[in-house]
Design a protein around this motif. Sequence first.
Motif, short mmCIF file in Angstrom:
data_model
loop_
_atom_site.label_atom_id
_atom_site.label_comp_id
_atom_site.label_asym_id
_atom_site.label_seq_id
_atom_site.Cartn_x
_atom_site.Cartn_y
_atom_site.Cartn_z
N ILE A 118 -60.30 -3.28 -24.68
CA ILE A 118 -61.26 -2.61 -23.73
C ILE A 118 -61.06 -3.08 -22.47
CG2 ILE A 118 -63.70 -2.66 -23.25
CD1 ILE A 118 -64.15 -2.42 -26.40
N LYS A 119 -60.68 -4.58 -22.25
CA LYS A 119 -60.70 -5.11 -20.98
C LYS A 119 -59.12 -4.65 -20.41
CE LYS A 119 -61.21 -9.64 -20.49
NZ LYS A 119 -62.56 -9.47 -19.39
N TYR A 120 -58.30 -4.31 -21.28
CA TYR A 120 -57.11 -3.37 -20.49
C TYR A 120 -57.32 -2.24 -20.06
CZ TYR A 120 -52.57 -1.15 -20.49
OH TYR A 120 -51.62 -0.23 -20.43
N ALA A 385 -48.67 -7.05 -25.48
CA ALA A 385 -48.95 -5.79 -25.74
C ALA A 385 -49.75 -5.83 -27.11
CB ALA A 385 -48.15 -4.83 -25.86
N GLN A 386 -49.37 -6.47 -28.26
CA GLN A 386 -49.95 -6.22 -29.45
C GLN A 386 -51.29 -7.29 -29.51
OE1 GLN A 386 -47.07 -8.43 -31.75
NE2 GLN A 386 -45.94 -6.36 -32.05
N LEU A 387 -51.29 -8.20 -28.56
CA LEU A 387 -52.68 -8.96 -28.50
C LEU A 387 -53.80 -7.96 -27.82
CD1 LEU A 387 -53.35 -12.05 -28.82
CD2 LEU A 387 -52.83 -12.32 -26.36
N HIS A 388 -53.53 -6.95 -27.01
CA HIS A 388 -54.25 -6.02 -26.71
C HIS A 388 -54.19 -4.81 -27.21
CE1 HIS A 388 -53.65 -9.30 -23.58
NE2 HIS A 388 -54.77 -8.80 -22.88
N MET A 389 -53.77 -4.65 -28.38
CA MET A 389 -53.88 -3.48 -29.24
C MET A 389 -53.00 -2.20 -28.42
SD MET A 389 -57.23 -3.74 -31.43
CE MET A 389 -56.70 -2.66 -32.83
N SER A 428 -43.08 -2.73 -15.72
CA SER A 428 -42.58 -1.44 -15.89
C SER A 428 -42.86 -0.50 -17.05
CB SER A 428 -40.94 -2.02 -16.19
OG SER A 428 -40.94 -2.62 -17.60
N VAL A 429 -43.77 -1.35 -17.92
CA VAL A 429 -44.22 -0.73 -19.06
C VAL A 429 -45.76 -0.43 -18.75
CG1 VAL A 429 -42.36 -1.02 -20.69
CG2 VAL A 429 -44.24 -2.70 -20.55
N GLY A 430 -46.53 -0.50 -17.65
CA GLY A 430 -47.45 -0.32 -17.52
C GLY A 430 -48.79 -1.34 -18.05
N LEU A 431 -48.31 -2.71 -18.12
CA LEU A 431 -49.07 -3.81 -18.61
C LEU A 431 -49.51 -4.52 -17.57
CD1 LEU A 431 -47.29 -4.71 -22.00
CD2 LEU A 431 -49.16 -2.84 -21.72
N ASN A 432 -50.75 -5.23 -17.67
CA ASN A 432 -51.48 -6.16 -16.64
C ASN A 432 -50.55 -7.41 -16.53
OD1 ASN A 432 -52.86 -7.58 -15.01
ND2 ASN A 432 -54.85 -7.21 -16.09
#
Length: 479
Positions: A118-120, A385-389, A428-432
């Motif tokens: 959700i935070k992501y 990424a897994q940590l943030h689903m 590059s993959v759109g993560l924070n």
Amino acid sequence: MKKLPLHIKIIIGLVLGIIWAFVSSHFGWNQFTIDWIDPFGKIFIRILKAIAVPLVLLSIISGVSSLNDISNLGRLGAKTIGFYLTTTVVAVGLGLILVNLVKPGDFVDEDQRVKNRIKYELWVKDNPDVPRPKDGRSFLEEQKYANLVSEAMGEGEIDSLQQATESSDERVQELSQSADQTADQGPLQFFVDMVPENIFAAFGTNSGMLQVIFFALFFGITLALLPNEKVKGVTDFVNGANEVILKMVDLTMKAAPFFVFALLAGVISKMADTPAEVFQIFKGLGSYSLTLLFGLLFLIFLYPLVVSALVKKLSFKSFLRRISPAQFLAFSTSSSAATLPVTMECVEDNVGVPKKISSFVLPIGATVNMDGTSMYQAIAVVFLAQLHMVDLSLGQQLTIVLTATLASIGSAAVPSAGLVMMIIVLNSVGLNPAWVAIIFPVDRILDMFRTVVNVTGDATVATLVASSEGPLENSETHD
């Protein structure tokens, strides 16, 4: 004690350093360790780094100038870069396979992961330039998560790590700025950075090793093109000075066990005030740490297997034994550049790689070949990424392979290279990019294992290149 091999002495120093750190933290002697023991470790790294630059300069000039046919240099360079790119792609690929099989991020409590997701999504909403998650899910719009949405707005991402990462904001901002500057550079900036404006200035910078290599290659090639009678004095000086530097390495290594003790004692003493706090740091990131450690150890043992399969005179056990002093030193210093003098000594004296090849292949490897760092980036990014689903698509994971491979080559010119490059991979993959703060607590100890992989990869490539050019020198006398 005097009759023990160097690598056994280094192991003893390493183990005693770890034991001392835990004993000192138990009795409250950490400050004493940091004030009176840790400085000797810093002195050791400074000595090795001081030796590394002149060693690279003189070794490359000596090796290149001794080539009878300069056209051989192009073939040697093509083989070196080809092997290094191959090992990097293999490291990233294995890292992605491992992290997708183990799924270390799934070991964290699911409710916490939902809050992280959700935070992501809130972060993506506040940053319109970031592409939306490609898994097609929107937790913000699902009614069953309404309560968690309000909770997520006021909580840290991982409760057990919140305290460890509270002080990381300023560090993340610095790394993000460095990553933005690196990402904004043109495609040929890497080659621009290789050429020094002032070779003496390059000697004193963290990013100057590539420039030293360029100058040494240019100088060595020019020396080889001139008639021997005109440059004999220069050649004799370079060869003589190189022998002096190698003797300095030999003298320094006699004290390596004590310095390694000081390094390990200082590193662990700085991590936490008590042994319980050290274990608590690892508990929160246990699944990630163990996954990465397994992958790094797999590479450490895979490389000797490749060598034993392709070089008949070297067995798995023999190759590991011959390069072990460099591996243990890499673990202690967390620096491929600082370990370079010892790596060259092991590869030349123990493995039998000709000096003209090791002096060319190893300095380049210590600068651009970062197999351990590449695997770390792949595993860490997918874990976060897994940590943030967030389910990364196959295309996004292939992007990680490409970005991590290119980043490992360009990372030599960037201070705090591993973390800066990870921010670039996350972007590059759109993560924070701020997620790098989550893995800060265990980064230092894992960096030690990454450096062992980097150094083992360098030694492996040097051996394979040398074997492809002809039989190794004195390879049977050390078995």
